[in-house]
Enzyme design. Structure first.
Site, PDB file in Angstrom:
ATOM      1  N   CYS A  54     -12.676   2.251 -15.109  1.00 46.41           N
ATOM      2  CA  CYS A  54     -13.056   3.641 -14.835  1.00 46.41           C
ATOM      3  C   CYS A  54     -11.793   4.494 -14.727  1.00 46.41           C
ATOM      4  O   CYS A  54     -11.532   5.153 -13.722  1.00 46.41           O
ATOM      5  CB  CYS A  54     -13.884   3.717 -13.552  1.00 46.41           C
ATOM      6  SG  CYS A  54     -14.827   5.251 -13.371  1.00 46.41           S
TER       7      CYS A  54
ATOM      8  N   GLU B 201       0.823  -1.209   0.000  1.00 46.44           N
ATOM      9  CA  GLU B 201       0.000   0.000   0.000  1.00 46.44           C
ATOM     10  C   GLU B 201       0.860   1.262   0.000  1.00 46.44           C
ATOM     11  O   GLU B 201       0.523   2.255  -0.657  1.00 46.44           O
ATOM     12  CB  GLU B 201      -0.946  -0.001   1.200  1.00 46.44           C
ATOM     13  CG  GLU B 201      -2.120  -0.932   1.048  1.00 46.44           C
ATOM     14  CD  GLU B 201      -2.959  -0.608  -0.176  1.00 46.44           C
ATOM     15  OE1 GLU B 201      -3.189   0.585  -0.459  1.00 46.44           O
ATOM     16  OE2 GLU B 201      -3.371  -1.555  -0.871  1.00 46.44           O
TER      17      GLU B 201
ATOM     18  N   CYS C 145     -18.386  -1.529 -18.376  1.00 48.76           N
ATOM     19  CA  CYS C 145     -18.562  -1.203 -16.958  1.00 48.76           C
ATOM     20  C   CYS C 145     -19.721  -1.985 -16.341  1.00 48.76           C
ATOM     21  O   CYS C 145     -20.846  -1.946 -16.850  1.00 48.76           O
ATOM     22  CB  CYS C 145     -18.806   0.286 -16.796  1.00 48.76           C
ATOM     23  SG  CYS C 145     -19.129   0.781 -15.089  1.00 48.76           S
TER      24      CYS C 145
ATOM     25  N   CYS D 261     -24.778   4.694 -13.246  1.00 44.24           N
ATOM     26  CA  CYS D 261     -23.767   5.761 -13.201  1.00 44.24           C
ATOM     27  C   CYS D 261     -24.359   7.094 -13.641  1.00 44.24           C
ATOM     28  O   CYS D 261     -24.814   7.250 -14.783  1.00 44.24           O
ATOM     29  CB  CYS D 261     -22.584   5.385 -14.093  1.00 44.24           C
ATOM     30  SG  CYS D 261     -21.307   6.651 -14.162  1.00 44.24           S
TER      31      CYS D 261
ATOM     32  N   CYS E  78     -16.515   2.492 -20.641  1.00 39.87           N
ATOM     33  CA  CYS E  78     -17.894   2.491 -20.156  1.00 39.87           C
ATOM     34  C   CYS E  78     -18.700   1.323 -20.733  1.00 39.87           C
ATOM     35  O   CYS E  78     -19.621   0.813 -20.071  1.00 39.87           O
ATOM     36  CB  CYS E  78     -18.577   3.806 -20.493  1.00 39.87           C
ATOM     37  SG  CYS E  78     -17.872   5.239 -19.610  1.00 39.87           S
TER      38      CYS E  78
END
Length: 352
Positions: A197, A39, A207, A213, A204
C-alpha cells in the site's frame, strides 16, 4: 458505508507471516533499547537507509547506559548523514534521563515513555507493542495511508480531526490482534505500507485486504490519502569557507545546539559574502580574495532550499587567541570520520 474492521487485522497478519520482514537487525535480539533506537531512526527514513546506521550505532553503543555515557560528538558522528539531527540529540537526552530516572532502562509505562525527548504517541505505541507485545496502536505515515484508503477517509491525515478519527480506527484494529502478536501486528502495518500500500503505484492486485478496501471499490486509491496543500520552498543563499592551514588541517566550527545542523561541526558560514568577509578578517590572517570558488552546493531542508557557495583557501593561519574559541577547531583529515558533519559538507571535504 465504511468497511468492517473485523477482517483487516487477521488478513494482514496472515500476509505478514508469509511475506513480511522477519530478519531486520533490531528484531534479533529484540530488546526495548534496540526497538527504541530503530523507531527513532526510522522516523521519516527508509529501512534500507537505516540498517547500516543502526548496525554501526549498536556496535559502538550496545546498551542504553553506553549511549548515555557517550559524548555529544560521538553520537552526532554516528548519526551524521541520516538527517533530521534533532532525533539524535533527543535520543541522547532521553538516554541520560533513563539513567537518571529509570535505572538505565527504557520505561514500560506509556506516560513515562511519552515524557522522554523525541517520543510521541505513535513512537511510544511502536516501542510498547514491539518490545513488550503490549496492545498499543501506531499511526505513522504507512498506517495513515493504509487506513485512509481502507476506510475511505478524505481530508489530509495531518489535520487534527482526521488524525483523531484514524487513532480510533487504529485502536479498533488492535483490539482484533491475538495476544502475543502485537509486535508482529506493528511490523505488519509498516511492511504493508512500505511494500504493497505504497504512496505511488500501490500493488492492489496483491493486497490481502483489497476486498474490504473502500478506496479500491470507489476508484480512489490514487487520491487517498488527501495530499497536504503544496507550498513553494523558499530559496536561500549562503557562503562557506574551506580553510586549510600549513599542515593541511581544516578549520571547522560547531553549530549552535538549536537550528539547522544543530551541534554538528561544519565550515564557517554566513548568509552574505560581506558577512563572511568580515568573519574572515577578524579570525584569519590571509587574503580572502585569493579564495577559489568550488562547485555550488544545493541542499534541501524541510522548509527551505539552500544554495551554498564554498570558497577554498590553503595555508592560512588563525589570528592570535582565535584558538581559544571552543567552537572553532583545526581538524586533520584523518579525524573527520570521528566528528558529526552534515552530509553535504562531508561530501565536499571528501572531494577537495
Amino acid at each position: 458505508m465504511r468497511p468492517s474492521t473485523d477482517a483487516f487485522s487477521p488478513r494482514l497478519l496472515d500476509w505478514f507471516d508469509r511475506h513480511g520482514r522477519h530478519d531486520l537487525p533490531w528484531q534479533h535480539p529484540r530488546t526495548p533499547y534496540r526497538v527504541w533506537l530503530s523507531e527513532i531512526m526510522l522516523q521519516q527514513t527508509q529501512v534500507a537507509t537505516v540498517i547500516p546506521y543502526f548496525q554501526r550505532f549498536v556496535q559502538s553503543f550496545p546498551s542504553l547506559p553506553d549511549l548515555a555515557a557517550a559524548d555529544d560528538d560521538a553520537v552526532m558522528a554516528h548519526w551524521a548523514g541520516l538527517g533530521y539531527y534533532a532525533r539524535a540529540r533527543n535520543l541522547h537526552a532521553a538516554a541520560l534521563r533513563c539513567v537518571e530516572l529509570h535505572g538505565g532502562d527504557l520505561p514500560r509505562d506509556p506516560q513515562a515513555l511519552l515524557a522522554l525527548p523525541g517520543i510521541g504517541r505513535s513512537t511510544a505505541g511502536a516501542i510498547l507493542s514491539q518490545a513488550w507485545n503490549d496492545p498499543f496502536p501506531i499511526l505513522d505515515g504507512n498506517v495513515k495511508r493504509a487506513l485512509t484508503r481502507y476506510h475511505g477517509i478524505a481530508g489530509h491525515p495531518g489535520l487534527p480531526a482526521v488524525e483523531k478519527q484514524l487513532w480510533v480506527l487504529a485502536a479498533q484494529h488492535v483490539a482484533q490482534v491475538p495476544p502475543g502478536r502485537m509486535a508482529d501486528w506493528t511490523q505488519a502495518q509498516m511492511d504493508f505500507g512500505a511494500t504493497l500500500c505504497s504512496r505511488a503505484n500501490p500493488a492492489c492486485s496483491l493486497c490481502p485486504v483489497r476486498d474490504g478496501c473502500a478506496a479500491h471499490a470507489q476508484g480512489q486509491v490514487d487520491s487517498l490519502p488527501t495530499p497536504k496543500p503544496g507550498k513553494v520552498l523558499p530559496e536561500r543563499e549562503a557562503s562557506a569557507l574551506l580553510l586549510e592551514d600549513s599542515q593541511g588541517r581544516i578549520l571547522l566550527c560547531k553549530r549552535p545546539p538549536t537550528g539547522i545542523w544543530a551541534s554538528l561541526w561544519t565550515l564557517p558560514q554566513a548568509d552574505t559574502d560581506a558577512a563572511l568577509r568580515a568573519w574572515f578578517a577578524s579570525h584569519i590572517d590571509g587574503d580572502y580574495d585569493a579564495a577559489d570558488e568550488l562547485p555550488l552546493i544545493v541542499h534541501t531542508f524541510s522548509h527551505y532550499r539552500l544554495h551554498l557557495q564554498p570558497l577554498h583557501l590553503r595555508r592560512v593561519a588563525p589570528r592570535p587567541r582565535v584558538g581559544d574559541n571552543a567552537d572553532l577547531r583545526w581538524v586533520a583529515r584523518a579525524e573527520l570520520p570521528s566528528l558529526g558533519l552534515p552530509a553535504p559538507i562531508r561530501k565536499l571535504l571528501d572531494r577537495h
